[in-house]
Motif scaffolding. Structure first.
Motif, PDB file in Angstrom:
ATOM      1  N   LEU A 104       7.187  -0.072  10.653  1.00 21.44           N
ATOM      2  CA  LEU A 104       5.822   0.439  10.631  1.00 21.44           C
ATOM      3  C   LEU A 104       5.284   0.708  12.032  1.00 21.44           C
ATOM      4  O   LEU A 104       4.360   1.502  12.207  1.00 21.44           O
ATOM      5  CB  LEU A 104       4.915  -0.529   9.875  1.00 21.44           C
ATOM      6  N   LYS A 105       5.868   0.058  13.032  1.00 20.61           N
ATOM      7  CA  LYS A 105       5.521   0.396  14.421  1.00 20.61           C
ATOM      8  C   LYS A 105       6.124   1.740  14.800  1.00 20.61           C
ATOM      9  O   LYS A 105       5.527   2.531  15.528  1.00 20.61           O
ATOM     10  CB  LYS A 105       6.024  -0.694  15.371  1.00 20.61           C
ATOM     11  N   GLU A 106       7.342   1.996  14.301  1.00 16.95           N
ATOM     12  CA  GLU A 106       8.026   3.252  14.604  1.00 16.95           C
ATOM     13  C   GLU A 106       7.455   4.413  13.802  1.00 16.95           C
ATOM     14  O   GLU A 106       7.495   5.560  14.245  1.00 16.95           O
ATOM     15  CB  GLU A 106       9.522   3.113  14.305  1.00 16.95           C
ATOM     16  N   ASN A 107       6.936   4.130  12.603  1.00 15.12           N
ATOM     17  CA  ASN A 107       6.348   5.159  11.735  1.00 15.12           C
ATOM     18  C   ASN A 107       4.914   4.763  11.425  1.00 15.12           C
ATOM     19  O   ASN A 107       4.633   4.153  10.385  1.00 15.12           O
ATOM     20  CB  ASN A 107       7.150   5.285  10.433  1.00 15.12           C
ATOM     21  N   THR A 108       4.021   5.095  12.310  1.00 11.60           N
ATOM     22  CA  THR A 108       2.643   4.614  12.198  1.00 11.60           C
ATOM     23  C   THR A 108       1.907   5.182  10.989  1.00 11.60           C
ATOM     24  O   THR A 108       0.907   4.619  10.548  1.00 11.60           O
ATOM     25  CB  THR A 108       1.852   4.954  13.471  1.00 11.60           C
ATOM     26  N   ASP A 109       2.411   6.311  10.460  1.00 11.35           N
ATOM     27  CA  ASP A 109       1.741   6.904   9.304  1.00 11.35           C
ATOM     28  C   ASP A 109       2.358   6.452   7.981  1.00 11.35           C
ATOM     29  O   ASP A 109       1.955   6.896   6.911  1.00 11.35           O
ATOM     30  CB  ASP A 109       1.802   8.432   9.394  1.00 11.35           C
ATOM     31  N   ALA A 110       3.359   5.555   8.043  1.00 10.28           N
ATOM     32  CA  ALA A 110       4.043   5.106   6.833  1.00 10.28           C
ATOM     33  C   ALA A 110       3.286   3.966   6.149  1.00 10.28           C
ATOM     34  O   ALA A 110       2.501   3.245   6.775  1.00 10.28           O
ATOM     35  CB  ALA A 110       5.463   4.670   7.159  1.00 10.28           C
ATOM     36  N   LYS A 111       3.570   3.800   4.851  1.00  6.21           N
ATOM     37  CA  LYS A 111       3.085   2.657   4.091  1.00  6.21           C
ATOM     38  C   LYS A 111       4.256   2.074   3.323  1.00  6.21           C
ATOM     39  O   LYS A 111       5.340   2.657   3.285  1.00  6.21           O
ATOM     40  CB  LYS A 111       1.951   3.065   3.148  1.00  6.21           C
ATOM     41  N   PHE A 112       4.060   0.901   2.710  1.00  5.29           N
ATOM     42  CA  PHE A 112       5.157   0.318   1.953  1.00  5.29           C
ATOM     43  C   PHE A 112       4.668  -0.245   0.624  1.00  5.29           C
ATOM     44  O   PHE A 112       3.482  -0.548   0.454  1.00  5.29           O
ATOM     45  CB  PHE A 112       5.891  -0.756   2.771  1.00  5.29           C
ATOM     46  N   ILE A 113       5.613  -0.336  -0.317  1.00  3.87           N
ATOM     47  CA  ILE A 113       5.336  -0.974  -1.593  1.00  3.87           C
ATOM     48  C   ILE A 113       6.370  -2.063  -1.836  1.00  3.87           C
ATOM     49  O   ILE A 113       7.495  -2.008  -1.324  1.00  3.87           O
ATOM     50  CB  ILE A 113       5.322   0.030  -2.773  1.00  3.87           C
ATOM     51  N   LEU A 114       5.981  -3.060  -2.611  1.00  2.00           N
ATOM     52  CA  LEU A 114       6.852  -4.163  -2.999  1.00  2.00           C
ATOM     53  C   LEU A 114       7.069  -4.082  -4.500  1.00  2.00           C
ATOM     54  O   LEU A 114       6.129  -3.819  -5.250  1.00  2.00           O
ATOM     55  CB  LEU A 114       6.208  -5.507  -2.643  1.00  2.00           C
ATOM     56  N   THR A 115       8.291  -4.315  -4.930  1.00  7.58           N
ATOM     57  CA  THR A 115       8.562  -4.190  -6.356  1.00  7.58           C
ATOM     58  C   THR A 115       9.723  -5.067  -6.769  1.00  7.58           C
ATOM     59  O   THR A 115      10.474  -5.577  -5.931  1.00  7.58           O
ATOM     60  CB  THR A 115       8.850  -2.715  -6.728  1.00  7.58           C
ATOM     61  N   GLY A 116       9.867  -5.255  -8.077  1.00 11.07           N
ATOM     62  CA  GLY A 116      10.972  -6.033  -8.605  1.00 11.07           C
ATOM     63  C   GLY A 116      10.852  -6.178 -10.108  1.00 11.07           C
ATOM     64  O   GLY A 116       9.750  -6.101 -10.680  1.00 11.07           O
ATOM     65  N   HIS A 117      11.983  -6.375 -10.735  1.00 12.06           N
ATOM     66  CA  HIS A 117      12.067  -6.601 -12.177  1.00 12.06           C
ATOM     67  C   HIS A 117      12.399  -8.066 -12.415  1.00 12.06           C
ATOM     68  O   HIS A 117      13.219  -8.641 -11.713  1.00 12.06           O
ATOM     69  CB  HIS A 117      13.158  -5.699 -12.770  1.00 12.06           C
ATOM     70  N   SER A 118      11.719  -8.710 -13.382  1.00  8.41           N
ATOM     71  CA  SER A 118      12.013 -10.103 -13.738  1.00  8.41           C
ATOM     72  C   SER A 118      11.722 -11.028 -12.547  1.00  8.41           C
ATOM     73  O   SER A 118      10.630 -11.001 -11.983  1.00  8.41           O
ATOM     74  CB  SER A 118      13.476 -10.208 -14.199  1.00  8.41           C
ATOM     75  N   LEU A 119      12.680 -11.853 -12.156  1.00 12.91           N
ATOM     76  CA  LEU A 119      12.532 -12.713 -10.980  1.00 12.91           C
ATOM     77  C   LEU A 119      12.149 -11.896  -9.757  1.00 12.91           C
ATOM     78  O   LEU A 119      11.353 -12.335  -8.913  1.00 12.91           O
ATOM     79  CB  LEU A 119      13.854 -13.454 -10.734  1.00 12.91           C
ATOM     80  N   GLY A 120      12.689 -10.684  -9.650  1.00 10.05           N
ATOM     81  CA  GLY A 120      12.346  -9.820  -8.524  1.00 10.05           C
ATOM     82  C   GLY A 120      10.867  -9.501  -8.459  1.00 10.05           C
ATOM     83  O   GLY A 120      10.289  -9.367  -7.380  1.00 10.05           O
ATOM     84  N   GLY A 121      10.217  -9.372  -9.628  1.00  6.58           N
ATOM     85  CA  GLY A 121       8.776  -9.134  -9.654  1.00  6.58           C
ATOM     86  C   GLY A 121       8.002 -10.325  -9.127  1.00  6.58           C
ATOM     87  O   GLY A 121       7.005 -10.175  -8.410  1.00  6.58           O
ATOM     88  N   ALA A 122       8.459 -11.542  -9.478  1.00  6.94           N
ATOM     89  CA  ALA A 122       7.818 -12.751  -8.963  1.00  6.94           C
ATOM     90  C   ALA A 122       7.932 -12.805  -7.439  1.00  6.94           C
ATOM     91  O   ALA A 122       6.974 -13.161  -6.740  1.00  6.94           O
ATOM     92  CB  ALA A 122       8.464 -13.987  -9.589  1.00  6.94           C
ATOM     93  N   LEU A 123       9.103 -12.456  -6.909  1.00  7.36           N
ATOM     94  CA  LEU A 123       9.291 -12.474  -5.459  1.00  7.36           C
ATOM     95  C   LEU A 123       8.421 -11.423  -4.775  1.00  7.36           C
ATOM     96  O   LEU A 123       7.910 -11.651  -3.672  1.00  7.36           O
ATOM     97  CB  LEU A 123      10.771 -12.243  -5.127  1.00  7.36           C
ATOM     98  N   ALA A 124       8.248 -10.273  -5.425  1.00  2.00           N
ATOM     99  CA  ALA A 124       7.443  -9.209  -4.832  1.00  2.00           C
ATOM    100  C   ALA A 124       5.991  -9.644  -4.649  1.00  2.00           C
ATOM    101  O   ALA A 124       5.407  -9.470  -3.573  1.00  2.00           O
ATOM    102  CB  ALA A 124       7.515  -7.955  -5.704  1.00  2.00           C
ATOM    103  N   ILE A 125       5.390 -10.233  -5.689  1.00  2.00           N
ATOM    104  CA  ILE A 125       3.987 -10.611  -5.557  1.00  2.00           C
ATOM    105  C   ILE A 125       3.828 -11.839  -4.664  1.00  2.00           C
ATOM    106  O   ILE A 125       2.835 -11.967  -3.937  1.00  2.00           O
ATOM    107  CB  ILE A 125       3.330 -10.832  -6.950  1.00  2.00           C
TER     108      ILE A 125
END
Length: 469
Positions: free
Chosen positions: A274-295
């Motif tokens: 995000l320092k290299e791409n100042t106009d970028a954003k990110f999302i977090l995601t996951g299915h099942s256990l992965g969803g718990a880790l994302a939040i």
């Protein structure tokens, strides 16, 4: 440093490997929890009601059974995965038969871009839906689910899909250390959509692998820790993110540590990108256990006051996510996500069992904290405070769930006829739906319906951009 110092004054840690039959028997008849060899908690903590003790009892027993079956479950999973790929590589049963006769059997290679996990074999779709454009309301949800599904695969499969099918930048598949299991157990993929506005970085956490007993242990473990001014959080999921035995959750860690922890490693990569791409954003995601880790990854960013990252967090998208904390934690997160204008979309499909655990009742504190985007078996959605039959195990829902499972078996063949052949259900998923007629809620948790929901699902018009409130 002992657990008492690490977890503060309010915690409950279950240690099933130390439980005996006698210990478990006495648990059911005594409300005192402290000073038990398989329970670690502050002195004087009690479970006054039998139902509380019963829930702890079932959690410990389930973990003991999973521990005992760990090796056999893994061997079965590896064998099943190999044989499914063997059939696929040789053109099915008929092709394999003739290849055996000709002595030209193709042996699958686990690192190949054509070798799929069991989850990948259930749903072999690779391409994104070309009808969903980058400015569509469905785009981030659809991309998130496909990334979540892809996170179950090996690095070559992921790289091929992201670069050659999605025309995006693949930034790596990473494995992370779990101090408590003493093994590399957590995995996540990172990719970037450079054509979207703004550029979108996707972090997708791998969910529970079907034949990994340690990951299923995490799902059924009721251990928790109470963060001051934050609330109670599921310890098992925190372990998977990188909770350390001797230090807990320090804001920074010793960079000379030979192990890579999910939260700290991904956070550092996001800082750099995000320092290299100042106009970028990110999302977090996951299915099942992965969803718990994302939040929970988002939760740790708020606990550590990572303002610069939170301002770049576009949204959190989870699919079939289990509960991760209590009411106080939920209120804390709702406040923080509103503050930073972060979308939190929690998808739940039909009778999926996983979003309905751990229990949410007066004897156990676990609660979801965001409205769920609930979709029925026709892929029609509603925005609800809680999914119907929120704790799954209900005598009133047995017959409706069984009838719906039979309907799901029939309905699984319809999307290919009504929408197109990319929605064709394969034989493996058909077998899972037959199994679901005996134990409803398992097939509904698998990726195919969640992929379909993000593509075909309908929601009320005013709910497409719903936040946590």
């Amino acid at each position: 440093m002992g657990s008492r110092n690490l977890f503060g004054v309010n915690y409950l840690l279950l240690k099933p490997e130390e439980a005996t039959v006698f210990d478990l028997g006495t648990l059911l008849f005594s409300s005192k929890l402290s000073n038990r060899r398989f329970i670690e908690c502050p002195e004087g903590v009690e479970a006054e009601y039998f139902r509380q003790r019963w829930l702890i009892f079932t959690s410990v027993v389930a973990q003991i059974l999973l521990l005992a079956s760990r090796n056999s479950l893994k061997r079965f999973g590896d064998m099943l995965e190999f044989w499914i790929n063997l059939l696929s590589w040789n053109g099915g049963f008929k092709g394999l038969f003739f290849n055996i006769l000709r002595g030209k059997v193709k042996i699958p290679e686990k690192s190949s871009a054509s070798y799929l996990s069991v989850v990948g074999c259930i749903d072999t779709r690779v391409d994104l839906d070309k009808n969903i454009k980058q400015n569509d309301a469905k785009y981030e949800g659809s991309l998130s689910m496909m990334a979540s599904k892809l996170s179950y695969e090996n690095e070559n499969v992921v790289c091929n899909a992201v670069q050659n099918h999605w025309n995006m930048e693949f930034l790596g598949l990473h494995s992370f250390w779990n101090d408590y299991q003493e093994q590399w157990s957590t995995k996540a993929i990172i990719l970037q959509d450079t054509k979207s506005e703004p550029k979108l970085i996707v972090v997708a956490f791998r969910g529970t692998e079907p034949f990994d007993a340690d990951q299923w242990r995490t799902d059924v473990d009721l251990s928790w820790y109470n963060f001051a001014n934050v609330g109670r959080i599921h310890v098992g999921f925190m372990k998977a993110l990188g909770l350390q035995k001797n230090f807990g959750w320090p804001k920074e860690i010793d960079q000379t540590n030979p192990y890579s922890y999910a939260y700290y490693t991904i956070r550092e990569k996001l800082r750099t990108m995000l320092k290299e791409n100042t106009d970028a954003k990110f999302i977090l995601t996951g299915h099942s256990l992965g969803g718990a880790l994302a939040i929970l990854f988002a939760a740790l960013l708020t606990i550590h006051e990572e303002t610069s990252l939170l301002e770049k967090l576009e949204g959190v998208y989870t699919f079939g996510q289990p509960r991760v904390g209590d009411y106080e934690f939920g209120e804390f997160m709702k406040d923080k996500l509103r503050k930073y204008n972060v979308r939190f979309k929690r998808y739940v499909y039909c009778n999926d069992v996983v979003p309905r655990v751990p229990y949410d009742d007066k004897n156990l504190f676990y609660k979801h904290f965001a409205p769920c985007l609930y979709f029925n078996s026709f892929y029609r959605g509603q925005v609800l405070e809680e999914e119907p039959n929120k704790n799954y195990f209900s005598v009133f829902w047995v017959i409706p769930k069984l009838l719906n499972a039979v309907w799901e078996l029939i309905r699984g063949f319809l999307p290919a006829l009504l929408v197109g052949e990319s929605y064709t259900q394969n034989w493996f998923m058909t077998i899972m739906r037959i199994f679901g007629c005996m134990i409803p809620g398992i097939p509904e948790h698998l990726p195919p319906d969640y992929v379909n929901v993000t593509r075909l699902g309908t929601l009320p018009q005013n709910s497409q951009d719903s936040k946590t409130d």
